[in-house]
Write a protein that holds these residues in place. Sequence first.
Motif, PDB file in Angstrom:
ATOM      1  N   ILE A 263     118.123  -2.740  18.971  1.00 53.79           N
ATOM      2  CA  ILE A 263     119.269  -3.049  19.810  1.00 53.79           C
ATOM      3  C   ILE A 263     119.122  -4.503  20.266  1.00 53.79           C
ATOM      4  CG2 ILE A 263     120.525  -2.383  21.907  1.00 53.79           C
ATOM      5  CD1 ILE A 263     118.967   0.322  21.748  1.00 53.79           C
ATOM      6  N   ALA A 264     120.238  -5.261  20.285  1.00 50.48           N
ATOM      7  CA  ALA A 264     120.162  -6.676  20.658  1.00 50.48           C
ATOM      8  C   ALA A 264     119.512  -6.871  22.023  1.00 50.48           C
ATOM      9  CB  ALA A 264     121.560  -7.293  20.647  1.00 50.48           C
ATOM     10  N   TYR A 265     119.754  -5.938  22.944  1.00 53.25           N
ATOM     11  CA  TYR A 265     119.211  -6.083  24.295  1.00 53.25           C
ATOM     12  C   TYR A 265     117.690  -5.925  24.328  1.00 53.25           C
ATOM     13  CZ  TYR A 265     123.634  -6.380  26.821  1.00 53.25           C
ATOM     14  OH  TYR A 265     124.841  -6.802  27.323  1.00 53.25           O
ATOM     15  N   GLU A 266     117.103  -5.301  23.306  1.00 49.66           N
ATOM     16  CA  GLU A 266     115.640  -5.196  23.291  1.00 49.66           C
ATOM     17  C   GLU A 266     115.005  -6.582  23.318  1.00 49.66           C
ATOM     18  OE1 GLU A 266     113.764  -2.400  20.526  1.00 49.66           O
ATOM     19  OE2 GLU A 266     115.760  -1.580  20.139  1.00 49.66           O
ATOM     20  N   ARG A 267     115.443  -7.436  22.396  1.00 48.26           N
ATOM     21  CA  ARG A 267     114.886  -8.783  22.337  1.00 48.26           C
ATOM     22  C   ARG A 267     115.149  -9.552  23.626  1.00 48.26           C
ATOM     23  NH1 ARG A 267     113.491 -12.077  18.261  1.00 48.26           N
ATOM     24  NH2 ARG A 267     114.250 -10.563  16.739  1.00 48.26           N
ATOM     25  N   LEU A 268     116.380  -9.436  24.129  1.00 46.91           N
ATOM     26  CA  LEU A 268     116.750 -10.232  25.295  1.00 46.91           C
ATOM     27  C   LEU A 268     116.030  -9.769  26.557  1.00 46.91           C
ATOM     28  CD1 LEU A 268     120.549 -10.559  24.474  1.00 46.91           C
ATOM     29  CD2 LEU A 268     118.762 -12.272  24.143  1.00 46.91           C
ATOM     30  N   LEU A 269     115.870  -8.464  26.727  1.00 49.84           N
ATOM     31  CA  LEU A 269     115.122  -7.966  27.888  1.00 49.84           C
ATOM     32  C   LEU A 269     113.660  -8.376  27.798  1.00 49.84           C
ATOM     33  CD1 LEU A 269     116.729  -4.431  28.277  1.00 49.84           C
ATOM     34  CD2 LEU A 269     116.788  -6.251  29.981  1.00 49.84           C
ATOM     35  N   LEU A 270     113.089  -8.310  26.600  1.00 48.67           N
ATOM     36  CA  LEU A 270     111.695  -8.721  26.435  1.00 48.67           C
ATOM     37  C   LEU A 270     111.544 -10.215  26.690  1.00 48.67           C
ATOM     38  CD1 LEU A 270     108.949  -7.505  25.709  1.00 48.67           C
ATOM     39  CD2 LEU A 270     109.398  -8.087  23.318  1.00 48.67           C
ATOM     40  N   ASP A 271     112.509 -11.017  26.215  1.00 48.01           N
ATOM     41  CA  ASP A 271     112.472 -12.456  26.494  1.00 48.01           C
ATOM     42  C   ASP A 271     112.596 -12.728  27.987  1.00 48.01           C
ATOM     43  OD1 ASP A 271     112.180 -13.043  23.845  1.00 48.01           O
ATOM     44  OD2 ASP A 271     114.238 -13.731  23.523  1.00 48.01           O
ATOM     45  N   LEU A 272     113.422 -11.958  28.678  1.00 45.53           N
ATOM     46  CA  LEU A 272     113.546 -12.108  30.127  1.00 45.53           C
ATOM     47  C   LEU A 272     112.223 -11.801  30.810  1.00 45.53           C
ATOM     48  CD1 LEU A 272     115.094 -12.294  32.860  1.00 45.53           C
ATOM     49  CD2 LEU A 272     115.703  -9.879  32.533  1.00 45.53           C
ATOM     50  N   ILE A 273     111.598 -10.698  30.452  1.00 53.32           N
ATOM     51  CA  ILE A 273     110.329 -10.300  31.070  1.00 53.32           C
ATOM     52  C   ILE A 273     109.251 -11.347  30.804  1.00 53.32           C
ATOM     53  CG2 ILE A 273     108.471  -8.574  30.959  1.00 53.32           C
ATOM     54  CD1 ILE A 273     110.743  -6.497  30.336  1.00 53.32           C
ATOM     55  N   GLU A 274     109.267 -11.920  29.593  1.00 56.42           N
ATOM     56  CA  GLU A 274     108.226 -12.887  29.216  1.00 56.42           C
ATOM     57  C   GLU A 274     108.606 -14.327  29.536  1.00 56.42           C
ATOM     58  OE1 GLU A 274     107.508 -12.053  25.101  1.00 56.42           O
ATOM     59  OE2 GLU A 274     106.322 -10.254  25.538  1.00 56.42           O
ATOM     60  N   GLY A 275     109.898 -14.580  29.841  1.00 57.73           N
ATOM     61  CA  GLY A 275     110.296 -15.908  30.297  1.00 57.73           C
ATOM     62  C   GLY A 275     110.734 -16.885  29.224  1.00 57.73           C
ATOM     63  N   ASP A 276     111.243 -16.402  28.093  1.00 55.81           N
ATOM     64  CA  ASP A 276     111.703 -17.277  27.014  1.00 55.81           C
ATOM     65  C   ASP A 276     113.223 -17.411  27.094  1.00 55.81           C
ATOM     66  OD1 ASP A 276     112.397 -18.581  24.688  1.00 55.81           O
ATOM     67  OD2 ASP A 276     111.138 -17.363  23.377  1.00 55.81           O
ATOM     68  N   GLN A 277     113.731 -18.625  27.379  1.00 55.91           N
ATOM     69  CA  GLN A 277     115.166 -18.854  27.578  1.00 55.91           C
ATOM     70  C   GLN A 277     115.924 -19.231  26.310  1.00 55.91           C
ATOM     71  OE1 GLN A 277     114.921 -21.867  30.774  1.00 55.91           O
ATOM     72  NE2 GLN A 277     116.117 -20.459  32.023  1.00 55.91           N
ATOM     73  N   THR A 278     115.283 -19.283  25.151  1.00 56.34           N
ATOM     74  CA  THR A 278     115.913 -19.822  23.938  1.00 56.34           C
ATOM     75  C   THR A 278     117.234 -19.141  23.613  1.00 56.34           C
ATOM     76  OG1 THR A 278     113.707 -20.323  23.063  1.00 56.34           O
ATOM     77  CG2 THR A 278     115.549 -20.349  21.509  1.00 56.34           C
ATOM     78  N   LEU A 279     117.311 -17.819  23.735  1.00 57.27           N
ATOM     79  CA  LEU A 279     118.504 -17.076  23.349  1.00 57.27           C
ATOM     80  C   LEU A 279     119.411 -16.774  24.548  1.00 57.27           C
ATOM     81  CD1 LEU A 279     116.936 -14.620  20.753  1.00 57.27           C
ATOM     82  CD2 LEU A 279     118.125 -16.781  20.329  1.00 57.27           C
ATOM     83  N   PHE A 280     119.247 -17.518  25.617  1.00 57.10           N
ATOM     84  CA  PHE A 280     120.110 -17.380  26.785  1.00 57.10           C
ATOM     85  C   PHE A 280     120.945 -18.649  26.951  1.00 57.10           C
ATOM     86  CE2 PHE A 280     116.771 -14.351  27.268  1.00 57.10           C
ATOM     87  CZ  PHE A 280     117.342 -13.272  27.902  1.00 57.10           C
ATOM     88  N   VAL A 281     122.015 -18.543  27.702  1.00 52.63           N
ATOM     89  CA  VAL A 281     123.010 -19.620  27.768  1.00 52.63           C
ATOM     90  C   VAL A 281     122.803 -20.458  29.021  1.00 52.63           C
ATOM     91  CG1 VAL A 281     125.475 -20.125  27.710  1.00 52.63           C
ATOM     92  CG2 VAL A 281     124.616 -18.092  26.560  1.00 52.63           C
TER      93      VAL A 281
END
Length: 484
Positions: free
Chosen positions: A414-432
């Motif tokens: 699910i697309a949100y899997e990557r984004l939630l994991l990036d949020l938890i780990e602090g990677d902003q690359t795929l955020f606006v």
Amino acid sequence: MDFTADRLLLFGATGDLAQRMLLPSLCALHADDLLRPDLKIIGTARSDLDDAGFRDFARDALEKHLPENRRGSMDDFLGRLFYQPLDATTLDGYTLLAEKVGQSESGLAIFLSTAPSLFEPTIKGLQHAGLTGENVRMCLEKPLGIDLESSCEINDAVAEAFPEERIFRIDHYLGKETVQNLLALRFANIMFEPLWNAAHIDHVQITVAETVGLESRVAYYDDSGALRDMVQNHMLQLLALVAMEPPSDFDATAVRDEKVKVLRALREVQNGETVTGQYRAGAIGGEAVPGYDDELGKDSDTETFVAIKAHVDNWRWKGVPFYLRTGKRLPERVTEIVVQFRCVPHSIFAGDKKGHGGAKLQPNRLVIGIQPEENISLTLMAKVPGLDREGIRLRPVPLDIAMPDAFSGAVRRIAYERLLLDLIEGDQTLFVRRDEVEAQWQWVDHIRDLWRANATAPRTYTAGSWGPSAAIALAERDGVSWHE
């Protein structure tokens, strides 16, 4: 901030997004041992639940929306969940919420999915409860306003408590594998990037088509419409990824710097470069469906379809039109990007001295499917087998890469899997980033101003069709046919 959060706070935890996407995504990450063992997930909403009630709610959502083979030990996951009721409009409940969150050892990530009117009071409540410190990052789910002015108000309110490097504005399209694969296609393969410009590309089409109508989004959608709901965020992000210059590195700053350059280079849309529509009763998949006004229960001038001819005014894309279209109650659910290359400058197969007819050439076409199927197809011209006594015959042949087949051992996430994991780990690359959002709103606001100035009313189209006939004409007057 470089920390992996051990607390995740979900606002709107009993809403539709949490049921369909957030809880299933988190459970799937847990099943794959991608969440740190001590991560505690706290849900909050108006619903009067306790921890046990929220876990029962989550179990129902997971059984409905997550395949059994991705759940892992669901009881272990449910043990991570806690809940605190909250009226976000008053300060009273935030202290109890902070107590429920508890003392974080490494950091707190907050996912805020709420009505735009609640952003400011929620931020004030979090400040009041001490939940905006240096080890806290904030994720914002759309809608981030209804225009540039309201978007700036929301961003200003959030910026009162969080600096830009701790703000994660989500666009779930950026979490889709094929959207990210677009970057790999362009920047990891030598054969594409030298051709990725106005000298070799005739036009680009981006389509986001839905078969559904209003469903549970009646009030929101009628206030929003297709332009603000889909074009302002998802479609402009896809356009930016197609059109951006190569970033110096695959990191948050470099990628987003290049995207915002594209968004700022978008030419203001002129009269005659947009078409709006609203569906009427028809049939989808052989089943009768009502019109928009019937579903809404009243007349409305909200557009459920929009087609736009856009231009990026820079050296790479000068003169290359980008055709965008999106709508509800269209014949099929599909999101795709079509890159149409130019014809060869001279055909050696145009005919021979014996009077045999020439073979008709068609330009190469790259189709990047994002949903429902993730795939890439490149159409090439090939010779039809035979002795060619009447002249050589050519036919377009697709080279298909079905991503699930190419990577058969990989898990489809699910697309949100990557984004939630990036949020938890602090990677902003795929955020606006904020400047991206504001550039998008500025372009969209001009279109809405144009519609108001011309008293543009949506044209009707039958549910199950590809929108108003004027949308076909928008492309065909340039000699272009929509890919269907």
